[in-house]
Scaffold this motif. Sequence first.
Motif, PDB file in Angstrom:
ATOM      1  N   LEU A   1     -39.073 -54.231  -8.918  1.00 49.27           N
ATOM      2  CA  LEU A   1     -38.221 -52.814  -9.345  1.00 49.27           C
ATOM      3  C   LEU A   1     -38.821 -52.143 -10.237  1.00 49.27           C
ATOM      4  O   LEU A   1     -38.527 -50.873 -10.612  1.00 49.27           O
ATOM      5  CB  LEU A   1     -36.824 -53.328  -9.954  1.00 49.27           C
ATOM      6  N   THR A   2     -39.691 -52.593 -11.261  1.00 50.12           N
ATOM      7  CA  THR A   2     -40.272 -51.842 -12.238  1.00 50.12           C
ATOM      8  C   THR A   2     -41.235 -50.616 -11.828  1.00 50.12           C
ATOM      9  O   THR A   2     -41.988 -51.075 -11.163  1.00 50.12           O
ATOM     10  CB  THR A   2     -41.006 -52.611 -13.472  1.00 50.12           C
ATOM     11  N   ASP A   3     -41.202 -49.362 -12.435  1.00 48.31           N
ATOM     12  CA  ASP A   3     -42.091 -48.477 -12.082  1.00 48.31           C
ATOM     13  C   ASP A   3     -43.409 -48.831 -12.655  1.00 48.31           C
ATOM     14  O   ASP A   3     -43.931 -49.400 -13.515  1.00 48.31           O
ATOM     15  CB  ASP A   3     -41.802 -47.401 -12.923  1.00 48.31           C
ATOM     16  N   LEU A   4     -44.490 -48.463 -11.703  1.00 42.72           N
ATOM     17  CA  LEU A   4     -45.840 -48.841 -11.978  1.00 42.72           C
ATOM     18  C   LEU A   4     -46.549 -48.126 -13.234  1.00 42.72           C
ATOM     19  O   LEU A   4     -47.557 -48.798 -13.843  1.00 42.72           O
ATOM     20  CB  LEU A   4     -46.714 -48.382 -10.749  1.00 42.72           C
ATOM     21  N   HIS A   5     -45.743 -47.274 -13.794  1.00 41.28           N
ATOM     22  CA  HIS A   5     -46.334 -46.628 -15.218  1.00 41.28           C
ATOM     23  C   HIS A   5     -45.894 -47.413 -16.178  1.00 41.28           C
ATOM     24  O   HIS A   5     -46.724 -47.528 -17.338  1.00 41.28           O
ATOM     25  CB  HIS A   5     -45.286 -45.171 -15.347  1.00 41.28           C
ATOM     26  N   HIS A   6     -45.090 -48.431 -16.080  1.00 40.60           N
ATOM     27  CA  HIS A   6     -44.752 -49.646 -17.079  1.00 40.60           C
ATOM     28  C   HIS A   6     -45.774 -50.664 -16.603  1.00 40.60           C
ATOM     29  O   HIS A   6     -45.175 -51.750 -16.463  1.00 40.60           O
ATOM     30  CB  HIS A   6     -43.549 -49.907 -17.057  1.00 40.60           C
ATOM     31  N   ARG A   7     -47.079 -50.592 -16.956  1.00 39.02           N
ATOM     32  CA  ARG A   7     -47.840 -51.595 -16.443  1.00 39.02           C
ATOM     33  C   ARG A   7     -47.998 -52.830 -17.285  1.00 39.02           C
ATOM     34  O   ARG A   7     -48.117 -54.160 -16.512  1.00 39.02           O
ATOM     35  CB  ARG A   7     -49.388 -51.178 -16.229  1.00 39.02           C
ATOM     36  N   TRP A   8     -47.618 -52.878 -18.379  1.00 40.01           N
ATOM     37  CA  TRP A   8     -47.787 -54.064 -19.402  1.00 40.01           C
ATOM     38  C   TRP A   8     -46.268 -54.751 -19.191  1.00 40.01           C
ATOM     39  O   TRP A   8     -46.409 -55.889 -19.248  1.00 40.01           O
ATOM     40  CB  TRP A   8     -47.766 -53.643 -20.802  1.00 40.01           C
ATOM     41  N   SER A   9     -45.354 -54.184 -18.896  1.00 46.03           N
ATOM     42  CA  SER A   9     -44.022 -54.851 -18.366  1.00 46.03           C
ATOM     43  C   SER A   9     -44.408 -55.735 -17.024  1.00 46.03           C
ATOM     44  O   SER A   9     -43.953 -56.740 -16.783  1.00 46.03           O
ATOM     45  CB  SER A   9     -42.874 -54.016 -18.123  1.00 46.03           C
TER      46      SER A   9
END
Length: 498
Positions: A364-372
Motif C-alpha cells: 500500500l505504501t507509495d514508492l516515493h517513501h522508499r525507506w518505509s
Amino acid sequence: MSEKGADIGRAPSAPSLDEGQVAAEKQMRDIGADLYLELRQYSREGLDAERKLVLRKIDLVIMPIICITYTIQFLDKLSLNYASAYSLIPDLGLEGQRYSWVAAIFNFGYLFWAIPANLLIQRLPVSKYTGCMILTWSILLCCHVAAKGYAGILILRFLLGMFEASISPAIMNIVSMFYTRQEQPLRMCVFLAFNGMATMIGALLGYGLGHVHNAAVKSWQLIFLVMGLLNFIWAWIFLWFMPDSPSSAKFLTHKQRVVAIDRIASNMIGAVEAVLDIKVHALMLIGLGCGVINGGVSNFASALLRGFGFSGIYATLLQLPTGAFEFVLVPLCGLAAGYFRDSRCIILAIICLPPLGGLLGIRLTDLHHRWSLVGCTWLQYLIGAPVILSWNLLTSNIAGHTKRSIANGLWFLFYAAGNIAGANIFFAREKPRYFSAITGLIVCYCGMFAIALFLRQWMWWENWRRDKRYGKGEDDQAVEEGFNDMTDRESKHFRYAL
C-alpha cells in the motif's frame, strides 16, 4: 551394569525379530538405553548435582557447532540472492522467469530428498552423515563458478538442494538428543537466529566482493567460491567435533553421559499414524506457508530493494540490518516460549503479525517513501521464528521412532514445495511491487496465524481428555513407554507441549 544391560545395543543374534522389535532396538541404541539402565546405580541427588554441569558442557560444545553450521548453510541459500545483485543474470542468460526457475529448482532437489534424508538420519550416525553432506555441498557450491549457462546452473542448484535437505532435520534430531523439551525452544531459536548472522556476513561479503573488478573472475563467481570454501573447511571441523549421540560425546565423562541420557529420557523420542495425525497435518500446512514466504523473500529481497530505487551494490548492503533483526528477535521468541508455559502456538501466531503488517505496507505504501518500504522488507526476515517454533512443536509432540521420521519428512516436503511456489509467484512483469507475490505471502501469514491457534486448542483438548481418563500429567510410565518406542497416540501417559 548387569549382563542384560551390557547386551543392549548389540546386533540381534537371530533374524527372528519382527519389524517393530527391530525399530525398538534401534531406538534404544539411538538414545543410549544401555546408559539409561545404569541410572539405578546412582542416587537421584548425585544425578541432579551433575545436571547443570552437563547442560553447561553441552551448551559450550554442541550449540556453537550447530550455530556455525546454520550460519554457513544459510549463506549457501542466500548466495544466489547476493549473486543476482551483480552480473549473474545477464552472464548466464537468466532474464525473465528463468531466474525464478533457478531459484525454485533448489527446492525441487530439496523436495526429492526430504523423506529419504529423514530416514537416513534415523539409520546412520547423524554427525557423520551430516558432515559428509556439508562436504558434498561445499564442492557443489564451488562448482557454481564454472556454470556457463541456464542448464548448468539449474543442475547445480538441484543437486545443492538435494544435499542440503538433510541439514535441518539432522539438527532437529541432534537437539532432541541433547536437550529436554523445556530447553529446546530457546536453543532452536538461538541457532536459527544465526540465519540472521548469515544474512549480515553475506551482505558484507557481497558488498566487499562487489568491489572486486577482475575480468577473469566476476563478483558473483567470487561469492560462490568464497562461500563454498568456508563450507569445505567447516565440514572437516564438524566431522571431528560433533558426537552422534550423548552416549558417544567425548567431552563428557562416563557418569555425565549417564546424566545426559537421564535428562532427555522423558522426551520419548510408528508410518500410517503420521499421515493420519491432525497435528502433523496442521504443522505441514504451517511448513507450506513458511516455505512460500521463505522462497520469495530469500530469493527476491535484492529485487524488491532495487525496485525501491537502490542500486545493486546498495541493495546487497541494505540486507545487513535484516540479519541483526533476525539475530535478536528470533531468540527472544524462543526465550518466551521456554519461559511461559504452553505458549509455543500462541507465540507462533503472534510473531506472524509484524511481517504481515510489513507486507501490507509494501502493498500500500507509495514508492516515493522508499525507506518505509525498506523497513517493511526487513520485517519479512522474521520468518525464522515461525519455522523454528513449528520444528519445536514437531520434536516435542511427535513420539515414536518411525512416526517422527515420517512427520519430519512430510514437514520438509511441504516446506520445499512452498519454497518452489514462493520463488515462482514473483513475476518479472509486476516489478517493483510484485502484487501477486505480496498477496500470496499475506494469505500465507493469515493461514499460519489461524492454524497455530487451532493446533493449540486441539492439543489442549487432548491433554484435558487424557488427564480426565488416565490421571494428570506425565509420569515414570511415560518414560518407559518412550523407551519402548510407543507413539504419542499409543502412549496414554504422553502430554502435548502447547
